[in-house]
Design a protein around this motif. Structure first.
Motif, PDB file in Angstrom:
ATOM      1  N   LEU A 184      43.047  35.079  53.457  1.00 43.81           N
ATOM      2  CA  LEU A 184      43.618  36.427  53.450  1.00 43.81           C
ATOM      3  C   LEU A 184      44.958  36.455  52.723  1.00 43.81           C
ATOM      4  O   LEU A 184      45.191  37.320  51.860  1.00 43.81           O
ATOM      5  N   TYR A 185      45.841  35.516  53.048  1.00 46.04           N
ATOM      6  CA  TYR A 185      47.156  35.515  52.412  1.00 46.04           C
ATOM      7  C   TYR A 185      47.059  35.197  50.919  1.00 46.04           C
ATOM      8  O   TYR A 185      47.833  35.725  50.113  1.00 46.04           O
ATOM      9  N   PHE A 186      46.108  34.363  50.559  1.00 52.16           N
ATOM     10  CA  PHE A 186      45.905  34.066  49.139  1.00 52.16           C
ATOM     11  C   PHE A 186      45.474  35.326  48.383  1.00 52.16           C
ATOM     12  O   PHE A 186      46.025  35.650  47.319  1.00 52.16           O
ATOM     13  N   LEU A 187      44.505  36.053  48.948  1.00 54.51           N
ATOM     14  CA  LEU A 187      44.054  37.291  48.310  1.00 54.51           C
ATOM     15  C   LEU A 187      45.153  38.347  48.310  1.00 54.51           C
ATOM     16  O   LEU A 187      45.282  39.126  47.353  1.00 54.51           O
ATOM     17  N   LEU A 188      45.946  38.372  49.377  1.00 57.30           N
ATOM     18  CA  LEU A 188      47.037  39.343  49.451  1.00 57.30           C
ATOM     19  C   LEU A 188      48.073  39.080  48.359  1.00 57.30           C
ATOM     20  O   LEU A 188      48.564  40.018  47.707  1.00 57.30           O
ATOM     21  N   ILE A 189      48.397  37.810  48.146  1.00 57.41           N
ATOM     22  CA  ILE A 189      49.352  37.463  47.085  1.00 57.41           C
ATOM     23  C   ILE A 189      48.798  37.859  45.719  1.00 57.41           C
ATOM     24  O   ILE A 189      49.519  38.418  44.871  1.00 57.41           O
ATOM     25  N   LEU A 190      47.515  37.591  45.497  1.00 60.23           N
ATOM     26  CA  LEU A 190      46.898  37.984  44.229  1.00 60.23           C
ATOM     27  C   LEU A 190      46.922  39.502  44.047  1.00 60.23           C
ATOM     28  O   LEU A 190      47.181  40.006  42.942  1.00 60.23           O
ATOM     29  N   HIS A 191      46.657  40.218  45.129  1.00 61.81           N
ATOM     30  CA  HIS A 191      46.639  41.682  45.066  1.00 61.81           C
ATOM     31  C   HIS A 191      48.028  42.226  44.720  1.00 61.81           C
ATOM     32  O   HIS A 191      48.164  43.123  43.865  1.00 61.81           O
ATOM     33  N   ILE A 192      49.048  41.692  45.378  1.00 58.23           N
ATOM     34  CA  ILE A 192      50.416  42.148  45.103  1.00 58.23           C
ATOM     35  C   ILE A 192      50.826  41.777  43.679  1.00 58.23           C
ATOM     36  O   ILE A 192      51.436  42.581  42.953  1.00 58.23           O
TER      37      ILE A 192
END
Length: 242
Positions: free
Chosen positions: A223-231
Motif C-alpha cells: 500500500l505505501y509503495f503504491l501510495l508513494i508512486l501515486h503521489i
C-alpha cells in the motif's frame, strides 16, 4: 464505551464496503485533480501514515518508552483503527469512482482489503483470545473434577455395601465406587473431550491469524509503495488546480 466504538467502526467498514458501488451511478473524472479532490487526497495520505504511530510505539523501544508514560496503548490502538478505516473512505472520495487506471484500481483494492481484513482480524482475534482463555480454565476445572471422581471411584467400599447381585443391580447409585460414580466419570470425560477439541480448534485458528498478521504487514508495505508512486505521479505530471 468499547461496544459503542465497535459499532462505530463496524458502521464505517460497512460504508467503506458499499461506497465503491457508487461508480454504477456516479463518476467524476475531474474531481481527483481538483483543489477539493487534492485536499481530500492529502488528508487521506496523512491518515494512512497515522497507523504507523501505533506500530512504532509497539515495536520500536525508543518510541515505546516515549509513549508508554504519556499515552495508553489502548488509545494508540483506537487511533490506529479509526485512521485505518477513515483513510480508505477519504481515498475513495478522492478517487470519485474513477477506476480507469491500473494504479488507481490497485490502490483502491489494497485499501479495501487492508481495512476489511484489519477489522475482521482485530475483532476476531479478541474473541478467539477470550474464548481460548475461558476454554483453558474450563479444561483445568474438568480435569480436576475427573481426577476427584477417579479418587472417589478408587475408595474402598464401606461395610454397608450390599454384596447381593440383585441389590447391586438396583441400588448401585447409592454407594461410592459403583455405577453412579462411573456415570459421573463418563459425563465429565465426555465434556473434557469436547473442551479439548474446542481448545485445539481455537489454537489452530489463533495460529492462522498469526499468519494473517504477516500477510497484513506485506499488504501494508505494498500500500505505501503504491501510495508513494501515486503521489509522485501526481507531482510529476502536475496538479491541475495550480
Amino acid at each position: 464505551m468499547q461496544e459503542r466504538s465497535e459499532i462505530i467502526v463496524g458502521a464505517l467498514v460497512v460504508l467503506l464496503v458499499l461506497f465503491p458501488l457508487g461508480f454504477l451511478v456516479h463518476v467524476a473524472p475531474r474531481f481527483p485533480g481538483s483543489l477539493a479532490g487534492s485536499l481530500i487526497g492529502i488528508c487521506a495520505a496523512i491518515l494512512m501514515l497515522v497507523p504507523l504511530i501505533y506500530v512504532a510505539g509497539k515495536r520500536i523501544p525508543v518510541v515505546h518508552r516515549y509513549f508508554a508514560p504519556r499515552v495508553e496503548s489502548r488509545t494508540l490502538l483506537s487511533v490506529h483503527i479509526y485512521a485505518g478505516v477513515l483513510a480508505p473512505i477519504l481515498g475513495l472520495i478522492h478517487a470519485a469512482h474513477k477506476f480507469d487506471s491500473p494504479m488507481g484500481i490497485s490502490l483502491t483494492g489494497i485499501m479495501l482489503v487492508l481495512a476489511i481484513s484489519g477489522y475482521v482480524g482485530r475483532y476476531m482475534l479478541i474473541q478467539i483470545g477470550r474464548g481460548l482463555r475461558g476454554r483453558t480454565q474450563e479444561l483445568a476445572q474438568l480435569r480436576t473434577s475427573l481426577a476427584d471422581a477417579g479418587v472417589a471411584h478408587l475408595m474402598p467400599e464401606t461395610p454397608d455395601v450390599p454384596h447381593n447381585i440383585v441389590q447391586r443391580l438396583f441400588l448401585t447409585s447409592a454407594y461410592p465406587g459403583t455405577r453412579g460414580t462411573s456415570d459421573r466419570e463418563a459425563t465429565i470425560a465426555s465434556a473434557l473431550a469436547d473442551v479439548e477439541y474446542a481448545v485445539r480448534s481455537e489454537r489452530v485458528a489463533n495460529a492462522l491469524f498469526g499468519r494473517w498478521r504477516k500477510i497484513h504487514v506485506i499488504l501494508v508495505v505494498i500500500l505505501y509503495f503504491l501510495l508513494i508512486l501515486h503521489i509522485w505521479s501526481g507531482l510529476y505530471y502536475g496538479l491541475r488546480w495550480l
